[in-house]
Design an enzyme around this catalytic site. Sequence first.
Site, short mmCIF file in Angstrom:
data_model
loop_
_atom_site.label_atom_id
_atom_site.label_comp_id
_atom_site.label_asym_id
_atom_site.label_seq_id
_atom_site.Cartn_x
_atom_site.Cartn_y
_atom_site.Cartn_z
N ASP A 23 1.56 -50.06 23.64
CA ASP A 23 2.22 -50.45 22.70
C ASP A 23 2.62 -50.11 21.39
O ASP A 23 2.29 -49.20 20.63
CB ASP A 23 2.15 -52.02 22.67
CG ASP A 23 3.33 -52.76 22.37
OD1 ASP A 23 4.18 -53.09 23.05
OD2 ASP A 23 3.22 -53.08 20.43
N GLU A 25 5.16 -50.39 17.92
CA GLU A 25 5.56 -51.21 16.89
C GLU A 25 6.29 -49.81 16.24
O GLU A 25 6.42 -48.86 15.34
CB GLU A 25 5.08 -51.96 16.04
CG GLU A 25 4.11 -53.73 16.19
CD GLU A 25 5.43 -54.12 17.58
OE1 GLU A 25 6.51 -54.24 16.84
OE2 GLU A 25 4.79 -55.31 18.31
N HIS A 181 3.71 -58.91 18.21
CA HIS A 181 4.33 -57.69 17.69
C HIS A 181 3.50 -57.74 16.47
O HIS A 181 4.11 -56.57 15.15
CB HIS A 181 5.28 -59.01 16.98
CG HIS A 181 6.70 -59.12 17.89
ND1 HIS A 181 7.17 -58.72 19.39
CD2 HIS A 181 7.23 -60.38 17.45
CE1 HIS A 181 8.01 -59.69 19.33
NE2 HIS A 181 7.61 -60.96 19.43
N ASP A 186 -0.07 -56.71 20.93
CA ASP A 186 0.49 -56.74 22.35
C ASP A 186 0.14 -55.94 23.72
O ASP A 186 0.18 -55.90 24.58
CB ASP A 186 1.78 -56.74 21.95
CG ASP A 186 2.56 -58.08 21.20
OD1 ASP A 186 2.18 -58.11 20.97
OD2 ASP A 186 3.51 -56.90 21.58
#
EC number: 3.1.13.-
Length: 222
Positions: A23, A25, A181, A186
Amino acid sequence: MSDISDANKLKHRFRGYFPVVIDVETAGFNSQTDALLEIAVTLLKMDDEGLLGIDKTLHFNIEPFEGANLEPEALAFNGIDPTNPLRGAVSEKEAFLEIFKAVKKAQKASDCHRSIIVAHNAAFDHGFVSKAIERCDLKRSPFHPFATFDTATLAGLAIGHTVLAKACIMAGIPFDNKEAHSALYDTERTAELFCHIVNRWKQLGGWPLLAAGESEDADGEE
């Protein structure tokens, strides 16, 4: 595969591919121009019964690459302040060198020949990972250049929902929206969801597939 014990080995489950849950960001949606700010990578393992589970997770806060675009809306959404020194951010190259090392070691231990990215809405994460690897001019990436396992698609099929939080809850996996988030949070929820789907399919009899001879024998039984 000669027997069930072979089918229960990770190297046989995904055609020799080692699944790596990722994941990211970011500071926007454009992998070419927008900064990669955080990445987490969860490595998986398979037990003697052929059930998939989490092995370990790596996590890095990332320094925006030189000239990177930072979209205010994206930063407001994920709550990341790229200038905060307490982030302990490292360069993209430093992070990916560590990721490559860990992934290749786990891939080899599982006797797999290549790794494949697992992510929720995988095209997004795969795009940012691929572009960062390209920017860093890193060679011999362990990841398949275009194939992925997308848990949004898998969850839509297996659970009936494509949103990560909803799919996790429906699968009996706790999900705290206040923690969402964060790449670390996540990634681990995505990994749990992927393992749940793979293991549930096995428990329902979908894996291992019967060999042609076994299928014929079964059809002949009364």
